[in-house]
Scaffold this active site. Structure first.
Site, PDB file in Angstrom:
ATOM      1  N   LYS A 116      88.425   6.062 -10.705  1.00  0.00           N
ATOM      2  CA  LYS A 116      86.722   5.459  -9.983  1.00  0.00           C
ATOM      3  C   LYS A 116      88.164   4.204  -9.787  1.00  0.00           C
ATOM      4  CE  LYS A 116      84.625   4.383 -13.089  1.00  0.00           C
ATOM      5  NZ  LYS A 116      83.563   3.533 -13.802  1.00  0.00           N
ATOM      6  N   LYS A 158      87.464  -2.987 -15.566  1.00  0.00           N
ATOM      7  CA  LYS A 158      87.045  -1.596 -15.801  1.00  0.00           C
ATOM      8  C   LYS A 158      87.493  -0.747 -15.996  1.00  0.00           C
ATOM      9  CE  LYS A 158      83.312  -0.651 -13.122  1.00  0.00           C
ATOM     10  NZ  LYS A 158      82.395  -0.743 -11.413  1.00  0.00           N
ATOM     11  N   GLY A 164      80.189   6.339 -19.273  1.00  0.00           N
ATOM     12  CA  GLY A 164      78.812   5.838 -20.190  1.00  0.00           C
ATOM     13  C   GLY A 164      78.951   4.230 -20.436  1.00  0.00           C
ATOM     14  N   GLU A 200      87.306  -5.994 -10.938  1.00  0.00           N
ATOM     15  CA  GLU A 200      86.332  -6.081  -9.575  1.00  0.00           C
ATOM     16  C   GLU A 200      85.869  -6.994  -9.146  1.00  0.00           C
ATOM     17  OE1 GLU A 200      83.429  -2.903  -9.873  1.00  0.00           O
ATOM     18  OE2 GLU A 200      84.875  -1.295  -8.925  1.00  0.00           O
ATOM     19  N   GLU A 275      76.833   5.722  -6.524  1.00  0.00           N
ATOM     20  CA  GLU A 275      76.348   4.779  -6.980  1.00  0.00           C
ATOM     21  C   GLU A 275      76.727   3.403  -6.356  1.00  0.00           C
ATOM     22  OE1 GLU A 275      75.124   6.043 -11.295  1.00  0.00           O
ATOM     23  OE2 GLU A 275      77.075   5.053 -11.164  1.00  0.00           O
ATOM     24  N   GLU A 287      80.552   3.640  -7.404  1.00  0.00           N
ATOM     25  CA  GLU A 287      81.699   5.411  -8.088  1.00  0.00           C
ATOM     26  C   GLU A 287      80.826   6.795  -7.488  1.00  0.00           C
ATOM     27  OE1 GLU A 287      81.184   6.299 -12.063  1.00  0.00           O
ATOM     28  OE2 GLU A 287      79.398   5.634 -12.792  1.00  0.00           O
ATOM     29  N   ARG A 291      77.523  15.764 -10.321  1.00  0.00           N
ATOM     30  CA  ARG A 291      77.258  16.448 -11.416  1.00  0.00           C
ATOM     31  C   ARG A 291      75.811  16.293 -11.480  1.00  0.00           C
ATOM     32  NH1 ARG A 291      75.726  12.208 -15.250  1.00  0.00           N
ATOM     33  NH2 ARG A 291      77.222  10.096 -14.782  1.00  0.00           N
ATOM     34  N   ARG A 337      63.122   6.694 -20.304  1.00  0.00           N
ATOM     35  CA  ARG A 337      64.314   7.496 -21.468  1.00  0.00           C
ATOM     36  C   ARG A 337      64.058   6.888 -23.236  1.00  0.00           C
ATOM     37  NH1 ARG A 337      70.445   7.440 -19.049  1.00  0.00           N
ATOM     38  NH2 ARG A 337      70.309   7.512 -16.997  1.00  0.00           N
TER      39      ARG A 337
HETATM   40  P1  ADP Z   1      79.785   3.834 -16.117  1.00  0.00           P
HETATM   41  O1  ADP Z   1      80.708   4.556 -14.734  1.00  0.00           O
HETATM   42  O2  ADP Z   1      81.149   3.868 -17.182  1.00  0.00           O
HETATM   43  O3  ADP Z   1      78.902   4.623 -15.961  1.00  0.00           O
HETATM   44  P2  ADP Z   1      79.955   2.761 -13.543  1.00  0.00           P
HETATM   45  O4  ADP Z   1      81.073   1.536 -12.353  1.00  0.00           O
HETATM   46  O5  ADP Z   1      79.025   2.650 -12.915  1.00  0.00           O
HETATM   47  O6  ADP Z   1      80.420   2.697 -14.795  1.00  0.00           O
HETATM   48  O7  ADP Z   1      79.221   0.747 -14.221  1.00  0.00           O
HETATM   49  C1  ADP Z   1      78.307   0.987 -14.732  1.00  0.00           C
HETATM   50  C2  ADP Z   1      77.085  -0.328 -15.012  1.00  0.00           C
HETATM   51  O8  ADP Z   1      77.744  -1.282 -15.138  1.00  0.00           O
HETATM   52  C3  ADP Z   1      76.171  -0.385 -13.175  1.00  0.00           C
HETATM   53  O9  ADP Z   1      75.588   0.032 -13.432  1.00  0.00           O
HETATM   54  C4  ADP Z   1      75.875  -2.056 -13.300  1.00  0.00           C
HETATM   55  O10 ADP Z   1      75.239  -1.800 -13.953  1.00  0.00           O
HETATM   56  C5  ADP Z   1      77.437  -2.541 -14.302  1.00  0.00           C
HETATM   57  N1  ADP Z   1      78.188  -2.859 -13.061  1.00  0.00           N
HETATM   58  C6  ADP Z   1      79.932  -1.780 -12.867  1.00  0.00           C
HETATM   59  N2  ADP Z   1      80.736  -2.852 -11.615  1.00  0.00           N
HETATM   60  C7  ADP Z   1      80.197  -3.753 -11.656  1.00  0.00           C
HETATM   61  C8  ADP Z   1      80.581  -4.730 -11.090  1.00  0.00           C
HETATM   62  N3  ADP Z   1      80.965  -4.711 -10.300  1.00  0.00           N
HETATM   63  N4  ADP Z   1      79.347  -6.205 -11.593  1.00  0.00           N
HETATM   64  C9  ADP Z   1      78.376  -6.387 -12.099  1.00  0.00           C
HETATM   65  N5  ADP Z   1      77.910  -5.283 -12.528  1.00  0.00           N
HETATM   66  C10 ADP Z   1      78.695  -4.325 -12.854  1.00  0.00           C
END
Ligand code: ADP
Length: 447
Positions: A116, A158, A164, A200, A275, A287, A291, A337
């Site tokens: 990421k 993160k 997930g 982040e 996203e 990210e 897929r 879902r």
């Molecule tokens: P994963 O790959 O585990 O799904 P993501 O980076 O796509 O992780 O983040 C999943 C969810 O977590 C996002 O849709 C959001 O709701 C929350 N999230 C991720 N990054 C942030 C952030 N910087 N601030 C607030 N919420 C976040």
């Protein structure tokens, strides 16, 4: 076109891929664990091969067994679905080394987006705004602290190889950083076999908006608008809708065009989703998923385009049959879902389906592998059905969704249907006025 495709997955997504193949005149090979011998994806496929015992690591993640099944059955290509091996670059390369086609992007693109931090750097270089944070993985709590001071609290720790919704930690103030960092490190190691972490800026009330793109191997890229996936619990999506109630045509067009440009510069081919967090009118990339997404049907409902069919066509090397100007997004779609879990405590609820009646009528689509008498096994993810509804307007869609949720009967196990029934009557949801933390509060308040 392929004659035969092996579907390396189970449940509703295996069925979804089977359906696209059938309509394209492609034979299907299902694979299954011993726990899934009676599953609908096995029943409907042209052929099936048992690939191991119930635990996923011995069956749906068992690369040698899946490749042997493909070779024995004479499949030319493998569709990974989502989850399991769908974003495993090593699997995609092994498939190619065996002279088979991986229905997805190149292993290199999977690998870049699976990291990421690398993905954010790449997108930033291509002109896509990203969530402020560390440009590299942070080695220890001291380094994390320096980055956090720079971007300002609250921050989020993160996992570089996360997915997930696992292993993310919100840190409100400096005193909590060290403990959160070490906990995230342990969780990342256990979940992803890699403990690299990054930081982040934590957004308090953003929406999660994602852009669906389709790209072929000939340099054509189109976007199919966005999905709003802000209704989440534990960072996992529960209900998605398209279009996003907070975005207008101009905003959609601008982010869509920027996404297409970046994807084109990357030389990416296949389906993909960028996203973003959307805060105060600004997009911030988090990210890219390389897929098919669980929530892809909402885009299909408003675009009329079969995304799996396009994904398979692209994998054969065919050029995209559509251009941006041909794409019209019509009406509104929502997806609930439905998980086999308690709607209150969210504990898993596997077991035998004693009664089953799916809703129907205009604008209703149910993607599910359930049937009366089926036994939901306890070994895999809890998603058992997706109820997708289309209407000419958001209000029509909402009224239709309410009606469909009233009709849906799944007996013998607990499901999240009662939660969705409550949710669709909630004023904030009706007004489209929600953000990524809204559902957690709603669920807490409901208890
Ligand atoms: P994963 O790959 O585990 O799904 P993501 O980076 O796509 O992780 O983040 C999943 C969810 O977590 C996002 O849709 C959001 O709701 C929350 N999230 C991720 N990054 C942030 C952030 N910087 N601030 C607030 N919420 C976040």
């Amino acid at each position: 076109m392929f004659d035969k495709v092996l579907i390396a997955n189970r449940g509703e997504v295996a069925l979804r891929i089977h359906r696209a193949c059938r309509e394209m005149g492609i034979s299907t090979v299902a694979v299954h664990s011993t726990a899934d011998a009676e599953a609908m994806h096995v029943r409907l496929a042209d052929e099936s091969v048992c690939i191991g015992p119930p635990p996923a690591r011995d069956s749906y993640l068992n690369i040698p067994a899946i490749l042997s099944a493909a070779t024995i059955a004479g499949a030319e290509a493998i569709h990974p679905g989502y989850g399991f091996l769908a974003e495993n670059a090593n699997f995609a390369s092994i498939v190619e080394e065996h002279g088979l086609v991986f229905i997805g992007p190149t292993p290199d693109h999977i690998a870049i987006m699976g990291d990421k931090v690398a993905a954010k750097a790449k997108m930033k270089a291509l002109g896509i705004p990203v969530v402020p944070g560390s440009d590299d993985p942070v080695a220890n709590a001291e380094e994390a602290s320096a980055v956090a001071e720079e971007i300002g609290y609250p921050v989020m720790v993160k996992a570089v190889h996360g997915g997930g919704g696992t292993g993310m930690k919100v840190v409100a103030s400096p005193k909590d950083l060290s403990a959160a960092f070490n906990l995230a490190r342990t969780e990342a190691k256990a979940s992803f076999g890699n403990d690299a972490l990054y930081l982040e800026k934590y957004f308090e009330r953003p929406r999660h908006i994602e852009v669906q793109i389709l790209a072929d191997a000939h340099g054509h890229v189109v976007h199919l608008g966005e999905r709003d996936c802000s209704l989440q619990r534990l960072h996992q999506k529960m209900l998605e809708e398209a279009p996003c109630p907070a975005l207008n045509a101009d905003g959609r067009d601008r982010i869509g065009r920027r996404a297409c440009k970046a994807i084109s510069s990357l030389g990416y081919r296949s389906l993909g989703t960028l996203e973003f967090l959307y805060d105060d009118g600004q997009f911030y990339f988090i990210e890219m998923n390389t897929r098919l997404q669980v929530e892809h049907p909402v885009t299909e409902m408003i675009s009329g385009i079969d995304l799996v069919r396009e994904q398979i066509r692209i994998a054969t090397g065919a050029p995209l049959g559509i251009r941006q100007k041909d794409i019209t997004l019509a009406g509104h779609a929502m997806e609930c879902r439905i998980n086999a879990e308690s709607p209150d405590s969210f504990t898993p609820s596997p077991g035998r389906i004693t009664e089953y009646h799916a809703p129907g009528g205009l604008g209703i689509r149910v993607d599910s592998a359930l049937y009366g008498g089926y036994h939901v096994p306890p070994y895999y993810g809890s998603l058992v059905a997706k109820l997708i509804v289309h209407g000419q307007t958001r209000n029509e869609c909402l009224l239709r969704l309410r009606r469909a949720l009233e009709e849906y009967v799944i007996g013998g196990i607990e499901t999240t249907i009662p939660l969705h029934r409550r949710l669709v009557g909630e004023p904030d949801f009706i007004n489209g006025d929600y953000h990524i933390h809204w559902l957690e509060k709603f669920v807490g308040r409901e208890k």
